[in-house]
Design an enzyme around this catalytic site. Structure first.
Site, short mmCIF file in Angstrom:
data_model
loop_
_atom_site.label_atom_id
_atom_site.label_comp_id
_atom_site.label_asym_id
_atom_site.label_seq_id
_atom_site.Cartn_x
_atom_site.Cartn_y
_atom_site.Cartn_z
N LYS A 45 -42.27 -36.68 17.24
CA LYS A 45 -43.16 -36.82 16.10
C LYS A 45 -44.01 -37.83 15.96
O LYS A 45 -44.78 -37.97 15.39
CB LYS A 45 -42.11 -36.61 14.94
CG LYS A 45 -41.29 -35.59 14.59
CD LYS A 45 -40.57 -35.48 13.51
CE LYS A 45 -39.10 -35.60 13.99
NZ LYS A 45 -37.94 -35.66 12.76
N GLY A 46 -43.50 -38.95 16.52
CA GLY A 46 -44.43 -40.42 16.47
C GLY A 46 -45.72 -40.24 16.60
O GLY A 46 -46.53 -41.01 15.83
N GLU A 105 -49.30 -40.70 22.86
CA GLU A 105 -47.81 -41.47 22.29
C GLU A 105 -48.15 -42.13 21.16
O GLU A 105 -49.19 -42.98 21.38
CB GLU A 105 -47.09 -42.27 23.61
CG GLU A 105 -45.98 -41.06 23.90
CD GLU A 105 -44.84 -41.10 22.98
OE1 GLU A 105 -45.12 -40.99 21.69
OE2 GLU A 105 -43.81 -40.81 23.72
N ASP A 109 -42.03 -47.82 25.20
CA ASP A 109 -41.26 -48.75 25.03
C ASP A 109 -40.44 -49.08 26.41
O ASP A 109 -40.99 -49.58 27.38
CB ASP A 109 -40.29 -48.48 24.10
CG ASP A 109 -39.32 -49.56 23.53
OD1 ASP A 109 -39.23 -50.64 24.24
OD2 ASP A 109 -38.51 -49.33 22.47
N LYS A 137 -45.28 -51.59 24.44
CA LYS A 137 -44.37 -52.54 24.26
C LYS A 137 -43.55 -52.87 25.48
O LYS A 137 -42.34 -52.51 25.97
CB LYS A 137 -43.09 -52.19 23.31
CG LYS A 137 -42.36 -53.41 22.59
CD LYS A 137 -41.16 -52.73 21.69
CE LYS A 137 -41.53 -52.87 20.31
NZ LYS A 137 -40.47 -52.51 19.63
N ARG A 171 -42.82 -43.39 8.63
CA ARG A 171 -43.92 -42.69 9.35
C ARG A 171 -45.34 -42.79 8.60
O ARG A 171 -46.26 -42.43 9.17
CB ARG A 171 -43.24 -41.38 9.77
CG ARG A 171 -42.10 -41.30 10.64
CD ARG A 171 -42.23 -39.96 11.38
NE ARG A 171 -40.96 -39.39 11.78
CZ ARG A 171 -40.48 -39.79 12.99
NH1 ARG A 171 -41.57 -40.43 13.99
NH2 ARG A 171 -39.33 -39.40 13.63
C1 PRP Z 1 -39.98 -42.59 20.17
C2 PRP Z 1 -41.50 -42.79 20.45
C3 PRP Z 1 -41.77 -42.50 21.78
C4 PRP Z 1 -40.31 -43.26 22.27
C5 PRP Z 1 -40.72 -44.52 22.89
O1 PRP Z 1 -39.66 -41.37 19.95
O2 PRP Z 1 -42.18 -42.00 19.50
O3 PRP Z 1 -41.76 -41.28 21.91
O4 PRP Z 1 -39.49 -43.34 21.44
O5 PRP Z 1 -39.51 -44.99 23.53
P1 PRP Z 1 -39.06 -45.19 25.19
O6 PRP Z 1 -40.20 -45.65 25.83
O7 PRP Z 1 -37.97 -46.04 24.97
O8 PRP Z 1 -38.60 -43.70 25.48
P2 PRP Z 1 -38.40 -40.97 19.36
O9 PRP Z 1 -37.43 -40.72 20.23
O10 PRP Z 1 -37.87 -42.02 18.40
O11 PRP Z 1 -38.52 -39.72 18.52
P3 PRP Z 1 -39.59 -39.62 17.43
O12 PRP Z 1 -40.99 -39.59 18.11
O13 PRP Z 1 -39.75 -38.36 16.77
O14 PRP Z 1 -39.71 -40.76 16.67
MG MG Z 2 -38.46 -42.35 16.54
MN MN Z 3 -41.80 -40.17 19.90
#
Ligand code: PRP
Ligand code: MG
Ligand code: MN
Length: 203
Positions: A45-46, A105, A109, A137, A171
């Site tokens: 969703k992010g 995205e 991270d 990041k 969000r």
């Molecule tokens: C978060 C963010 C990225 C991912 C990055 O998503 O939106 O998609 O984590 O992290 P990484 O590089 O360590 O994999 P999340 O899994 O929290 O789901 P969301 O988008 O629904 O918040």
């Molecule tokens: Mg998340």
């Molecule tokens: Mn995400």
């Protein structure tokens, strides 16, 4: 604390900072994808807020640009990503085959999520796969990976807003801020990250 704003230790990127940078990224993407009929694919969703601003900034818009979405979440308990990233999509292979895919995205991270999505699209026969992320990041990478389009290189802090959540909250904020430590102290995360850490909490 009455509002989400009260939970912010500081603002990292204002609405104005973000929109200025999004316009720059959009122009660059429009140039790079001229004549390529890109498939712009948001990772939910992010990415929802960055996605909607970015596609409007892809100017002049290349003919044949279409959009779709994929849901990615890393599951498992604890504060570190399990490395097991679950994808949910109704995107058919024939809609990806031969297309120039631009993934959108909110943050890269550890890079476990994005590399899983990239692998899936390559398996579907995409002609090319590139990534536009608002935040990078990179200090937290667990896999070597460099996105093609980066809004801001982000410090290793608890960032929320503009699509980024902490336990599904924050969000909707139009800016990106750093969360006050007292807002996550009860979880005993001890300096771990609120996002990209397998905390999706809804799967
Ligand atoms: C978060 C963010 C990225 C991912 C990055 O998503 O939106 O998609 O984590 O992290 P990484 O590089 O360590 O994999 P999340 O899994 O929290 O789901 P969301 O988008 O629904 O918040
Ligand atoms: Mg998340
Ligand atoms: Mn995400």
């Amino acid at each position: 604390r009455q509002t989400y704003h009260d939970d912010m230790a500081k603002t990292l990127y204002t609405e104005a900072d973000i929109s200025k940078r999004v316009v720059e990224l959009g122009r660059q993407i429009a140039q790079d994808y001229e004549g390529k009929a890109p498939l712009v694919l948001g990772v939910l969703k992010g990415s929802f807020m960055f996605f909607s601003d970015l596609v409007r900034a892809v100017e002049p818009c290349p003919r044949g640009l279409t959009m779709d979405f994929i849901r990615a979440s890393s599951y498992g308990s604890g504060t570190e990503s399990s490395g097991d990233v679950k994808l949910k999509t109704d995107l058919k292979r024939e809609k990806v085959e031969g297309r120039h895919v631009l993934l959108v995205e909110d943050i890269v991270d550890t890079a476990l999520t994005i590399t899983t999505v990239i692998r899936h699209l390559q398996e579907c026969g995409a002609a090319s796969v590139a990534v536009a992320t608002l935040l990078d990041k990179h200090e937290r990478r667990r896999l070597p990976y460099r996105p093609e389009y980066v809004g801001f290189v982000c410090p290793n802090e608890f960032v929320v807003g503009y699509g980024l959540d902490f336990d599904e909250e924050y969000r909707s904020l139009p800016y990106i801020g750093v969360l006050k430590p007292e807002c996550y102290a009860h979880l005993g995360l001890d300096g771990a990250e609120p996002d990209g850490s397998g905390d999706s909490g809804d799967e």
